[in-house]
Design a protein around this motif. Sequence first.
Motif, PDB file in Angstrom:
ATOM      1  N   SER A   9       7.172 -11.099 -30.942  1.00  0.00           N
ATOM      2  CA  SER A   9       8.564 -10.959 -30.488  1.00  0.00           C
ATOM      3  C   SER A   9       9.261  -9.806 -31.198  1.00  0.00           C
ATOM      4  O   SER A   9       8.887  -9.419 -32.303  1.00  0.00           O
ATOM      5  CB  SER A   9       9.285 -12.282 -30.775  1.00  0.00           C
ATOM      6  OG  SER A   9      10.670 -12.168 -30.621  1.00  0.00           O
ATOM      7  N   GLY A  10      10.293  -9.269 -30.548  1.00  0.00           N
ATOM      8  CA  GLY A  10      11.056  -8.159 -31.129  1.00  0.00           C
ATOM      9  C   GLY A  10      10.300  -6.854 -30.981  1.00  0.00           C
ATOM     10  O   GLY A  10       9.469  -6.700 -30.084  1.00  0.00           O
ATOM     11  N   GLY A  11      10.578  -5.910 -31.850  1.00  0.00           N
ATOM     12  CA  GLY A  11       9.891  -4.625 -31.787  1.00  0.00           C
ATOM     13  C   GLY A  11       8.416  -4.803 -32.114  1.00  0.00           C
ATOM     14  O   GLY A  11       8.072  -5.570 -33.010  1.00  0.00           O
ATOM     15  N   TYR A  41       9.763 -14.665 -26.593  1.00  0.00           N
ATOM     16  CA  TYR A  41      10.511 -15.868 -26.200  1.00  0.00           C
ATOM     17  C   TYR A  41      10.746 -15.919 -24.691  1.00  0.00           C
ATOM     18  O   TYR A  41      10.951 -16.997 -24.132  1.00  0.00           O
ATOM     19  CB  TYR A  41      11.843 -15.929 -26.959  1.00  0.00           C
ATOM     20  CG  TYR A  41      11.665 -16.197 -28.433  1.00  0.00           C
ATOM     21  CD1 TYR A  41      10.999 -17.337 -28.867  1.00  0.00           C
ATOM     22  CD2 TYR A  41      12.149 -15.315 -29.397  1.00  0.00           C
ATOM     23  CE1 TYR A  41      10.819 -17.595 -30.219  1.00  0.00           C
ATOM     24  CE2 TYR A  41      11.977 -15.567 -30.748  1.00  0.00           C
ATOM     25  CZ  TYR A  41      11.313 -16.707 -31.151  1.00  0.00           C
ATOM     26  OH  TYR A  41      11.136 -16.962 -32.489  1.00  0.00           O
ATOM     27  N   ARG A  72      12.831  -8.552 -25.816  1.00  0.00           N
ATOM     28  CA  ARG A  72      14.056  -9.026 -26.453  1.00  0.00           C
ATOM     29  C   ARG A  72      14.671  -9.982 -25.420  1.00  0.00           C
ATOM     30  O   ARG A  72      15.007  -9.569 -24.319  1.00  0.00           O
ATOM     31  CB  ARG A  72      14.977  -7.856 -26.788  1.00  0.00           C
ATOM     32  CG  ARG A  72      14.231  -6.803 -27.641  1.00  0.00           C
ATOM     33  CD  ARG A  72      15.136  -6.040 -28.549  1.00  0.00           C
ATOM     34  NE  ARG A  72      14.415  -4.914 -29.161  1.00  0.00           N
ATOM     35  CZ  ARG A  72      13.994  -4.898 -30.421  1.00  0.00           C
ATOM     36  NH1 ARG A  72      14.190  -5.908 -31.216  1.00  0.00           N
ATOM     37  NH2 ARG A  72      13.364  -3.831 -30.905  1.00  0.00           N
ATOM     38  N   ASN A 103      13.065  -9.943 -38.188  1.00  0.00           N
ATOM     39  CA  ASN A 103      14.237 -10.713 -38.575  1.00  0.00           C
ATOM     40  C   ASN A 103      14.820 -11.575 -37.452  1.00  0.00           C
ATOM     41  O   ASN A 103      14.987 -12.797 -37.608  1.00  0.00           O
ATOM     42  CB  ASN A 103      15.294  -9.688 -39.011  1.00  0.00           C
ATOM     43  CG  ASN A 103      16.015 -10.161 -40.218  1.00  0.00           C
ATOM     44  OD1 ASN A 103      16.177 -11.368 -40.402  1.00  0.00           O
ATOM     45  ND2 ASN A 103      16.444  -9.247 -41.051  1.00  0.00           N
ATOM     46  N   GLY A 104      15.119 -10.946 -36.325  1.00  0.00           N
ATOM     47  CA  GLY A 104      15.698 -11.675 -35.198  1.00  0.00           C
ATOM     48  C   GLY A 104      14.752 -12.748 -34.701  1.00  0.00           C
ATOM     49  O   GLY A 104      15.156 -13.887 -34.414  1.00  0.00           O
ATOM     50  N   GLY A 108      15.223 -16.916 -34.389  1.00  0.00           N
ATOM     51  CA  GLY A 108      14.897 -17.754 -33.223  1.00  0.00           C
ATOM     52  C   GLY A 108      13.902 -18.845 -33.605  1.00  0.00           C
ATOM     53  O   GLY A 108      14.026 -19.996 -33.165  1.00  0.00           O
ATOM     54  N   THR A 125       7.171  -6.548 -38.897  1.00  0.00           N
ATOM     55  CA  THR A 125       8.168  -5.571 -38.423  1.00  0.00           C
ATOM     56  C   THR A 125       8.025  -4.288 -39.231  1.00  0.00           C
ATOM     57  O   THR A 125       7.796  -4.352 -40.446  1.00  0.00           O
ATOM     58  CB  THR A 125       9.607  -6.111 -38.576  1.00  0.00           C
ATOM     59  OG1 THR A 125      10.527  -5.010 -38.426  1.00  0.00           O
ATOM     60  CG2 THR A 125       9.876  -6.751 -39.926  1.00  0.00           C
ATOM     61  N   ASP A 127      10.369  -2.522 -40.006  1.00  0.00           N
ATOM     62  CA  ASP A 127      11.614  -2.344 -40.770  1.00  0.00           C
ATOM     63  C   ASP A 127      11.510  -2.854 -42.210  1.00  0.00           C
ATOM     64  O   ASP A 127      12.317  -2.469 -43.057  1.00  0.00           O
ATOM     65  CB  ASP A 127      12.777  -3.078 -40.079  1.00  0.00           C
ATOM     66  CG  ASP A 127      12.997  -2.612 -38.653  1.00  0.00           C
ATOM     67  OD1 ASP A 127      12.568  -1.492 -38.344  1.00  0.00           O
ATOM     68  OD2 ASP A 127      13.578  -3.373 -37.857  1.00  0.00           O
ATOM     69  N   ARG A 171      16.189   0.140 -38.739  1.00  0.00           N
ATOM     70  CA  ARG A 171      17.461  -0.567 -38.499  1.00  0.00           C
ATOM     71  C   ARG A 171      18.373  -0.478 -39.711  1.00  0.00           C
ATOM     72  O   ARG A 171      18.573   0.591 -40.228  1.00  0.00           O
ATOM     73  CB  ARG A 171      17.172  -2.014 -38.116  1.00  0.00           C
ATOM     74  CG  ARG A 171      16.616  -2.144 -36.707  1.00  0.00           C
ATOM     75  CD  ARG A 171      16.762  -3.552 -36.267  1.00  0.00           C
ATOM     76  NE  ARG A 171      16.483  -3.715 -34.858  1.00  0.00           N
ATOM     77  CZ  ARG A 171      16.494  -4.888 -34.261  1.00  0.00           C
ATOM     78  NH1 ARG A 171      16.787  -5.969 -34.941  1.00  0.00           N
ATOM     79  NH2 ARG A 171      16.249  -4.973 -32.989  1.00  0.00           N
ATOM     80  N   ARG A 256       5.805   3.640 -34.071  1.00  0.00           N
ATOM     81  CA  ARG A 256       5.239   2.322 -33.782  1.00  0.00           C
ATOM     82  C   ARG A 256       3.871   2.406 -33.127  1.00  0.00           C
ATOM     83  O   ARG A 256       3.154   1.415 -33.088  1.00  0.00           O
ATOM     84  CB  ARG A 256       6.133   1.576 -32.784  1.00  0.00           C
ATOM     85  CG  ARG A 256       7.469   1.161 -33.277  1.00  0.00           C
ATOM     86  CD  ARG A 256       8.062   0.241 -32.221  1.00  0.00           C
ATOM     87  NE  ARG A 256       9.461  -0.015 -32.420  1.00  0.00           N
ATOM     88  CZ  ARG A 256       9.936  -0.948 -33.232  1.00  0.00           C
ATOM     89  NH1 ARG A 256       9.105  -1.679 -33.933  1.00  0.00           N
ATOM     90  NH2 ARG A 256      11.225  -1.133 -33.340  1.00  0.00           N
TER      91      ARG A 256
HETATM   92  P1  ATP Z   1      12.310  -5.775 -35.117  1.00  0.00           P
HETATM   93  O1  ATP Z   1      13.464  -5.755 -36.077  1.00  0.00           O
HETATM   94  O2  ATP Z   1      11.030  -5.374 -35.735  1.00  0.00           O
HETATM   95  O3  ATP Z   1      12.609  -5.059 -33.855  1.00  0.00           O
HETATM   96  P2  ATP Z   1      13.097  -8.477 -34.562  1.00  0.00           P
HETATM   97  O4  ATP Z   1      12.306  -9.723 -34.501  1.00  0.00           O
HETATM   98  O5  ATP Z   1      14.133  -8.410 -35.641  1.00  0.00           O
HETATM   99  O6  ATP Z   1      12.059  -7.310 -34.688  1.00  0.00           O
HETATM  100  P3  ATP Z   1      15.123  -8.727 -32.490  1.00  0.00           P
HETATM  101  O7  ATP Z   1      15.306  -7.983 -31.233  1.00  0.00           O
HETATM  102  O8  ATP Z   1      16.239  -8.762 -33.451  1.00  0.00           O
HETATM  103  O9  ATP Z   1      13.789  -8.182 -33.139  1.00  0.00           O
HETATM  104  O10 ATP Z   1      14.800 -10.263 -32.113  1.00  0.00           O
HETATM  105  C1  ATP Z   1      13.766 -10.581 -31.202  1.00  0.00           C
HETATM  106  C2  ATP Z   1      14.144 -11.781 -30.354  1.00  0.00           C
HETATM  107  O11 ATP Z   1      14.370 -12.914 -31.199  1.00  0.00           O
HETATM  108  C3  ATP Z   1      15.433 -11.645 -29.551  1.00  0.00           C
HETATM  109  O12 ATP Z   1      15.248 -10.946 -28.357  1.00  0.00           O
HETATM  110  C4  ATP Z   1      15.764 -13.103 -29.270  1.00  0.00           C
HETATM  111  O13 ATP Z   1      14.976 -13.592 -28.204  1.00  0.00           O
HETATM  112  C5  ATP Z   1      15.317 -13.771 -30.568  1.00  0.00           C
HETATM  113  N1  ATP Z   1      16.503 -13.961 -31.432  1.00  0.00           N
HETATM  114  C6  ATP Z   1      17.148 -13.036 -32.170  1.00  0.00           C
HETATM  115  N2  ATP Z   1      18.221 -13.566 -32.800  1.00  0.00           N
HETATM  116  C7  ATP Z   1      18.265 -14.859 -32.436  1.00  0.00           C
HETATM  117  C8  ATP Z   1      19.147 -15.949 -32.722  1.00  0.00           C
HETATM  118  N3  ATP Z   1      20.207 -15.796 -33.521  1.00  0.00           N
HETATM  119  N4  ATP Z   1      18.866 -17.163 -32.168  1.00  0.00           N
HETATM  120  C9  ATP Z   1      17.810 -17.324 -31.358  1.00  0.00           C
HETATM  121  N5  ATP Z   1      16.954 -16.330 -31.039  1.00  0.00           N
HETATM  122  C10 ATP Z   1      17.167 -15.125 -31.555  1.00  0.00           C
END
Ligand code: ATP
Length: 323
Positions: A9-11, A41, A72, A103-104, A108, A125, A127, A171, A256
């Motif tokens: 998930s994410g990047g 997700y 995302r 992180n994001g 989740g 990640t 980052d 980021r 990446r």
């Molecule tokens: P990177 O920083 O390497 O890009 P990341 O995991 O931080 O990776 P995000 O885009 O921040 O990338 O998050 C990925 C996905 O996680 C989001 O698209 C969303 O589906 C889920 N997510 C992020 N924040 C939340 C939250 N507060 N609650 C539930 N799901 C979340």
Amino acid sequence: MKRIAVLTSGGDAPGMNAAIRAVTRCALEQGWEVFGVQRGYAGLVSGNFQEFNARSVGGIIQQGGTILGSARCLEFQTEEGRMAALRELRQRDITGLVVIGGNGSQTGAFALSQMGVSVVGVASTIDNDLVGSDITIGVDTALNIALEAIDRLKITASSHMRAFLVEVMGRKCGYLALMTAIAGGAEVVVVPEIETTPEQVAQGLRAAYERGKAHALVVVAEGAKYNAEALVSYFKEHSARVGFDLRSTTLGHVQRGGAPTAYDRILATRLGAGAIAALANGEESALVGMLKGAVTATPLSEVVGVQKPIDPELLLLARVLDK
Ligand code: ATP
């Protein structure tokens, strides 16, 4: 028999595939059934699952990106979205989930773990902004790609007495920029954690020329207040007074796309295996990362929403070395 699912998930980060492979094969070794979820997700919410066997993850350890795809997914940030994901997992009797992401994604993962699913995250990640892991999957590869670009830019910069600016990803975290600056021998580094004004950047570059350097290099993190765009426009506006041009290169997603380095493949393999060990040990809400050289599970509650600080000693080192 236990059933688990794995998603990215994410990047995307180079090494995610090595983590998927380790998760799958270590789970099979436990006698569990494994399902790959497509597109993070988004696939969890829409029920896009595919059963994996050992062959499903063959020939991928050397590939960047992720065979599962990533997305995302805004829907997952809502209660309804997470309920839909829960239904999809329950329908298939899946009781454990491995979330490979940043992180994001781990935010989740934490939310889902509060709904009765055992969720273990894998710190992945470029980052490097996750507490619970000193280093995350993909950072080493991204750093090496940035360095290759810098080494080349320095050659052309020296020939023309030019100042170059390289913007790297990360980021709100300056780790990648700082490490790129140290390993690439940059004259100035700009990170989001410490505000650096364009005038300070100009002074740093001027000082480098005054010390007799044939080139001057600035590494800037994309999340800094004065990022590449802001710095270049300032230098254009004040070119007469500043006295030199700034040529800018934004590495962006190029960072990446590389094949994972040996370091990232091994890190991802160890963390993927660690995620299965954590689930087997009964962890219900944890992030698996590398802390002080050991694969470590940290409660997601201690990871989510916590900002990883930049190492002041490394910042100081960058300043000492830019002579
Ligand atoms: P990177 O920083 O390497 O890009 P990341 O995991 O931080 O990776 P995000 O885009 O921040 O990338 O998050 C990925 C996905 O996680 C989001 O698209 C969303 O589906 C889920 N997510 C992020 N924040 C939340 C939250 N507060 N609650 C539930 N799901 C979340």
